[in-house]
Write a protein that holds these residues in place. Structure first.
Motif, mmCIF file in Angstrom:
data_model
loop_
_atom_site.group_PDB
_atom_site.id
_atom_site.type_symbol
_atom_site.label_atom_id
_atom_site.label_comp_id
_atom_site.label_asym_id
_atom_site.label_seq_id
_atom_site.Cartn_x
_atom_site.Cartn_y
_atom_site.Cartn_z
ATOM 1 N N SER A 1 0.426 3.790 8.325
ATOM 2 C CA SER A 1 1.672 3.831 9.056
ATOM 3 C C SER A 1 1.885 5.206 9.646
ATOM 4 O O SER A 1 1.563 6.206 9.005
ATOM 5 C CB SER A 1 2.843 3.492 8.110
ATOM 6 O OG SER A 1 2.729 2.196 7.594
ATOM 7 N N GLU B 1 8.487 -3.616 1.747
ATOM 8 C CA GLU B 1 8.489 -3.253 3.169
ATOM 9 C C GLU B 1 9.590 -2.253 3.502
ATOM 10 O O GLU B 1 9.384 -1.320 4.284
ATOM 11 C CB GLU B 1 8.649 -4.521 4.016
ATOM 12 C CG GLU B 1 8.116 -4.393 5.428
ATOM 13 C CD GLU B 1 6.610 -4.169 5.458
ATOM 14 O OE1 GLU B 1 6.173 -3.307 6.260
ATOM 15 O OE2 GLU B 1 5.883 -4.819 4.685
ATOM 16 N N GLU B 2 10.755 -2.450 2.916
ATOM 17 C CA GLU B 2 11.862 -1.536 3.191
ATOM 18 C C GLU B 2 11.538 -0.113 2.743
ATOM 19 O O GLU B 2 11.839 0.863 3.436
ATOM 20 C CB GLU B 2 13.126 -2.029 2.477
ATOM 21 C CG GLU B 2 14.350 -1.178 2.734
ATOM 22 C CD GLU B 2 15.579 -1.719 2.019
ATOM 23 O OE1 GLU B 2 16.582 -0.991 1.976
ATOM 24 O OE2 GLU B 2 15.521 -2.858 1.501
ATOM 25 N N ARG C 1 8.496 1.095 2.419
ATOM 26 C CA ARG C 1 7.450 1.594 3.328
ATOM 27 C C ARG C 1 8.073 2.174 4.589
ATOM 28 O O ARG C 1 7.666 3.242 5.067
ATOM 29 C CB ARG C 1 6.488 0.472 3.709
ATOM 30 C CG ARG C 1 5.681 -0.097 2.561
ATOM 31 C CD ARG C 1 4.613 -1.045 3.082
ATOM 32 N NE ARG C 1 4.070 -1.890 2.036
ATOM 33 C CZ ARG C 1 3.033 -2.690 2.190
ATOM 34 N NH1 ARG C 1 2.408 -2.753 3.354
ATOM 35 N NH2 ARG C 1 2.602 -3.436 1.187
ATOM 36 N N ASP C 2 9.048 1.463 5.134
ATOM 37 C CA ASP C 2 9.701 1.935 6.355
ATOM 38 C C ASP C 2 10.394 3.271 6.119
ATOM 39 O O ASP C 2 10.335 4.176 6.961
ATOM 40 C CB ASP C 2 10.709 0.898 6.846
ATOM 41 C CG ASP C 2 10.058 -0.386 7.340
ATOM 42 O OD1 ASP C 2 8.850 -0.347 7.624
ATOM 43 O OD2 ASP C 2 10.751 -1.414 7.424
#
Length: 266
Positions: free
Chosen positions: A265, A239-240, A242-243
């Motif tokens: 996203s 997730e990190e 992806r952000d």
């Protein structure tokens, strides 16, 4: 947190800092010492980290080591297929595209053989061969010349000269690694030069790259993250990460290798 997610988090920590201690991971992730050791064992068996006393360090190739095509093609096959399926949706009949060398772009090429009136520019012997084996009278394939690399890319001054002055609608760029610090990278200096010319030729830059590419840094940068209009990766990306990608690239698409659907996203 699932084991896969935890192991991905550990791997990113190792790649980011060069090494980790079991005690630190136990405290940060809130799991037992035995769980962390099993995670490190699993990562070590995949060749992603090297176990040392009390922790683990970065394993695998240096920034100039380049695996051969056969070795790379056996890795992350379901993820590459899911990414390629999503990338194929971006190709319209009657357009000009470029495919750089790589096992993911090679996988994508198989899905494009039936697209009508396509013009394909590539510096990949493997990609050109895919189209050669499924000929169409309405398709044009241009294979650059150049010096052959271990990954079957044609690179160097001849390849650069062949690409210079061309203009394509979309470039699908295969990369060795991607990171917030270094951008999209390759372990081959001549390939970086050739790929930069391909980037300059394209109206749209699409980077299909599975989750294992995150945190890997080759010796030479091809393009910054912000230069990519679309990055297509898989659901194994933490997730990190992806952000970080979503904040820098034009669009981040996450393909699910297990279910065949995607999340988007930005």
């Amino acid at each position: 947190m699932l084991a896969q997610q935890r192991q991905q988090a550990i791997l990113e920590r190792v790649r980011g800092s060069g090494g980790v201690r079991v005690a630190d991971l136990v405290r940060e992730l809130g799991v037992s010492d035995m769980t962390i050791r099993r995670d490190l064992e699993a990562l070590a068996e995949r060749g992603l980290v090297e176990k040392v006393h009390g922790g683990a360090t970065v394993a695998g190739p240096g920034s100039t080591e380049e695996p051969g095509f056969a070795a790379k093609s056996a890795r992350q096959q379901p993820e590459k297929e899911a990414i390629a399926r999503r990338a194929a949706r971006l190709v319209r009949p009657g357009t000009a595209i470029a495919l750089s060398a790589g096992t993911t772009t090679w996988t994508l090429a198989h899905l494009l053989v039936d697209v009508p009136e396509l013009t394909v520019i590539t510096n990949s012997i493997r990609v050109a061969d895919v189209f050669h084996r499924a000929p169409r009278a309405d398709r044009t394939v241009v294979l650059t010349g150049g010096v052959r690399t271990p990954s079957d890319a044609l690179v160097g001054p001849v390849a650069v000269a062949a690409v210079r002055g061309l203009h394509v609608d979309t470039l699908f760029l295969g990369v060795h690694g991607m990171s917030a610090r270094a951008g999209f990278t390759t372990p081959n200096l001549l390939e970086a030069e050739t790929n930069r010319e391909l980037v300059a030729s394209a109206h749209r830059l699409v980077v299909p790259a599975d989750h294992t590419k995150w945190g890997t840094v080759g010796i030479s940068t091809i393009a910054e993250l912000a230069e990519a209009h679309v990055v297509i990766t898989d659901s194994g990306l933490a997730e990190e990460a992806r952000d970080e990608l979503a904040a820098q690239v034009g669009e981040l698409v996450v393909a699910d290798a297990g279910e065949g659907n995607e999340a988007r996203s930005r």
